[in-house]
Design a protein around this motif. Sequence first.
Motif, PDB file in Angstrom:
ATOM      1  N   ARG A  79     -30.089  21.467   4.959  1.00 14.10           N
ATOM      2  CA  ARG A  79     -28.633  21.581   4.801  1.00 14.10           C
ATOM      3  C   ARG A  79     -27.984  20.361   5.444  1.00 14.10           C
ATOM      4  N   ASP A  80     -26.679  20.394   5.643  1.00 15.88           N
ATOM      5  CA  ASP A  80     -25.958  19.207   6.093  1.00 15.88           C
ATOM      6  C   ASP A  80     -26.428  18.671   7.439  1.00 15.88           C
ATOM      7  N   ALA A  81     -26.705  19.519   8.411  1.00 15.37           N
ATOM      8  CA  ALA A  81     -27.160  19.019   9.722  1.00 15.37           C
ATOM      9  C   ALA A  81     -28.492  18.286   9.591  1.00 15.37           C
ATOM     10  N   ALA A  82     -29.401  18.815   8.790  1.00 18.70           N
ATOM     11  CA  ALA A  82     -30.692  18.157   8.570  1.00 18.70           C
ATOM     12  C   ALA A  82     -30.507  16.875   7.762  1.00 18.70           C
ATOM     13  N   HIS A  83     -29.623  16.894   6.779  1.00 14.93           N
ATOM     14  CA  HIS A  83     -29.369  15.683   5.995  1.00 14.93           C
ATOM     15  C   HIS A  83     -28.856  14.561   6.896  1.00 14.93           C
ATOM     16  N   LYS A  84     -27.984  14.899   7.815  1.00 12.56           N
ATOM     17  CA  LYS A  84     -27.448  13.897   8.738  1.00 12.56           C
ATOM     18  C   LYS A  84     -28.588  13.268   9.541  1.00 12.56           C
ATOM     19  N   LYS A  85     -29.523  14.085  10.002  1.00 11.60           N
ATOM     20  CA  LYS A  85     -30.666  13.579  10.773  1.00 11.60           C
ATOM     21  C   LYS A  85     -31.615  12.758   9.891  1.00 11.60           C
ATOM     22  N   ILE A  86     -31.814  13.173   8.662  1.00  8.69           N
ATOM     23  CA  ILE A  86     -32.695  12.428   7.751  1.00  8.69           C
ATOM     24  C   ILE A  86     -32.114  11.042   7.472  1.00  8.69           C
ATOM     25  N   VAL A  87     -30.815  10.982   7.191  1.00  7.92           N
ATOM     26  CA  VAL A  87     -30.174   9.690   6.920  1.00  7.92           C
ATOM     27  C   VAL A  87     -30.193   8.812   8.174  1.00  7.92           C
ATOM     28  N   ALA A  88     -29.992   9.406   9.345  1.00 11.48           N
ATOM     29  CA  ALA A  88     -30.079   8.635  10.598  1.00 11.48           C
ATOM     30  C   ALA A  88     -31.490   8.070  10.771  1.00 11.48           C
ATOM     31  N   TYR A 112     -33.994  22.264  -1.511  1.00 12.01           N
ATOM     32  CA  TYR A 112     -33.198  23.471  -1.725  1.00 12.01           C
ATOM     33  C   TYR A 112     -32.220  23.557  -0.567  1.00 12.01           C
ATOM     34  N   TYR A 113     -30.940  23.568  -0.872  1.00 12.29           N
ATOM     35  CA  TYR A 113     -29.900  23.655   0.142  1.00 12.29           C
ATOM     36  C   TYR A 113     -29.791  25.099   0.613  1.00 12.29           C
ATOM     37  N   ALA A 114     -30.593  25.426   1.606  1.00 11.20           N
ATOM     38  CA  ALA A 114     -30.647  26.803   2.100  1.00 11.20           C
ATOM     39  C   ALA A 114     -30.994  26.803   3.579  1.00 11.20           C
ATOM     40  N   THR A 147     -23.466  25.925  -0.275  1.00  9.37           N
ATOM     41  CA  THR A 147     -22.590  25.072  -1.071  1.00  9.37           C
ATOM     42  C   THR A 147     -23.067  23.623  -1.022  1.00  9.37           C
ATOM     43  N   SER A 148     -23.400  23.091  -2.158  1.00  5.50           N
ATOM     44  CA  SER A 148     -24.029  21.776  -2.260  1.00  5.50           C
ATOM     45  C   SER A 148     -23.102  20.624  -1.919  1.00  5.50           C
ATOM     46  N   GLY A 149     -21.818  20.776  -2.133  1.00  3.09           N
ATOM     47  CA  GLY A 149     -20.876  19.700  -1.864  1.00  3.09           C
ATOM     48  C   GLY A 149     -20.937  19.202  -0.429  1.00  3.09           C
ATOM     49  N   ARG A 150     -21.403  20.052   0.486  1.00  3.80           N
ATOM     50  CA  ARG A 150     -21.531  19.634   1.890  1.00  3.80           C
ATOM     51  C   ARG A 150     -22.578  18.538   2.053  1.00  3.80           C
ATOM     52  N   MET A 151     -23.488  18.408   1.111  1.00  2.00           N
ATOM     53  CA  MET A 151     -24.523  17.377   1.176  1.00  2.00           C
ATOM     54  C   MET A 151     -24.129  16.108   0.418  1.00  2.00           C
ATOM     55  N   ASP A 152     -22.991  16.122  -0.259  1.00  2.00           N
ATOM     56  CA  ASP A 152     -22.583  14.970  -1.066  1.00  2.00           C
ATOM     57  C   ASP A 152     -22.510  13.647  -0.297  1.00  2.00           C
ATOM     58  N   CYS A 169     -34.930  16.214  -7.269  1.00  2.00           N
ATOM     59  CA  CYS A 169     -34.280  17.487  -7.600  1.00  2.00           C
ATOM     60  C   CYS A 169     -33.566  18.054  -6.381  1.00  2.00           C
ATOM     61  N   MET A 170     -32.351  18.515  -6.609  1.00  2.00           N
ATOM     62  CA  MET A 170     -31.571  19.220  -5.595  1.00  2.00           C
ATOM     63  C   MET A 170     -31.261  20.596  -6.164  1.00  2.00           C
ATOM     64  N   ILE A 171     -31.301  21.610  -5.305  1.00  9.13           N
ATOM     65  CA  ILE A 171     -31.014  22.979  -5.736  1.00  9.13           C
ATOM     66  C   ILE A 171     -30.011  23.568  -4.761  1.00  9.13           C
ATOM     67  N   GLY A 172     -28.949  24.143  -5.274  1.00 13.37           N
ATOM     68  CA  GLY A 172     -27.933  24.745  -4.422  1.00 13.37           C
ATOM     69  C   GLY A 172     -26.967  25.574  -5.242  1.00 13.37           C
ATOM     70  N   LYS A 173     -25.686  25.510  -4.848  1.00 15.10           N
ATOM     71  CA  LYS A 173     -24.652  26.174  -5.646  1.00 15.10           C
ATOM     72  C   LYS A 173     -23.386  25.337  -5.565  1.00 15.10           C
ATOM     73  N   GLY A 174     -22.621  25.360  -6.625  1.00 18.90           N
ATOM     74  CA  GLY A 174     -21.358  24.633  -6.670  1.00 18.90           C
ATOM     75  C   GLY A 174     -21.497  23.247  -7.268  1.00 18.90           C
ATOM     76  N   VAL A 175     -20.344  22.692  -7.607  1.00 13.99           N
ATOM     77  CA  VAL A 175     -20.257  21.396  -8.284  1.00 13.99           C
ATOM     78  C   VAL A 175     -20.574  20.259  -7.313  1.00 13.99           C
ATOM     79  N   ARG A 176     -21.049  19.153  -7.863  1.00  9.52           N
ATOM     80  CA  ARG A 176     -21.335  17.933  -7.095  1.00  9.52           C
ATOM     81  C   ARG A 176     -20.305  16.873  -7.430  1.00  9.52           C
ATOM     82  N   GLY A 177     -20.079  15.975  -6.489  1.00 13.89           N
ATOM     83  CA  GLY A 177     -19.113  14.902  -6.670  1.00 13.89           C
ATOM     84  C   GLY A 177     -19.625  13.776  -7.551  1.00 13.89           C
ATOM     85  N   GLN A 178     -18.707  12.882  -7.911  1.00 12.03           N
ATOM     86  CA  GLN A 178     -19.043  11.772  -8.802  1.00 12.03           C
ATOM     87  C   GLN A 178     -20.088  10.836  -8.200  1.00 12.03           C
ATOM     88  N   GLY A 179     -20.046  10.619  -6.886  1.00 12.74           N
ATOM     89  CA  GLY A 179     -21.032   9.757  -6.238  1.00 12.74           C
ATOM     90  C   GLY A 179     -22.445  10.287  -6.403  1.00 12.74           C
TER      91      GLY A 179
END
Length: 184
Positions: A34-43, A61-63, A81-86, A99-109
């Motif tokens: 999820r978002d906290a893990a994504h932040k650490k992965i990008v760091a 899977y965003y879970a 909600t997948s938008g938190r990972m955008d 592949c990404m799996i979650g719920k909700g729409v994704r942004g243009q980026g």
Amino acid sequence: MAHYDLKTEQLKEMAPKLRAGDTVTLTGTVYTARDAAHKKIVAAMDAGDKLPFDLDGAAIYYAGPTPAKPGQVIGSVGPTTSGRMDPFAPRLLDAGLACMIGKGVRGQGVQDAMARNGAVYMVAIGGAGAAKAASIKNVEVIAYDELGCESVKRLTVENFSAIVSQDSVGGNLYTEGVAKYKKD
């Protein structure tokens, strides 16, 4: 619209061929983040550190699964909600995420990064976390244990069902579905 039974190892090859509206059942390895893990992965990417798993061809899977009850492999494991990972997803897609799996729409980026990389975004039904747990055969925390339920986990899944909602050629069920029923 078609249905595909795929091994997760096939995602890198198959993701560019999947189209919005296709249904998929996955068997193999899927990672939770999820978002906290994504932040650490990008760091870690920015620092040149080793990542918790190889992004090339991977599925996230965003879970944030709940703890397993006695006799269970995993607790409820519904999508978030997948938008938190955008803010992070384009970097992961450019590094090979298929592949990404979650719920909700994704942004243009994210859509642009999917097009650049031949990746796909699938949705799992929200509110069905207990049902999703039945397709998970093994779970292992592999990184960021301090994040609790949001740690990165390696799931072994069998017949994990999802729907392609945004594909790499611009297909998007969120916009197409609205357009289909919108009254001018």
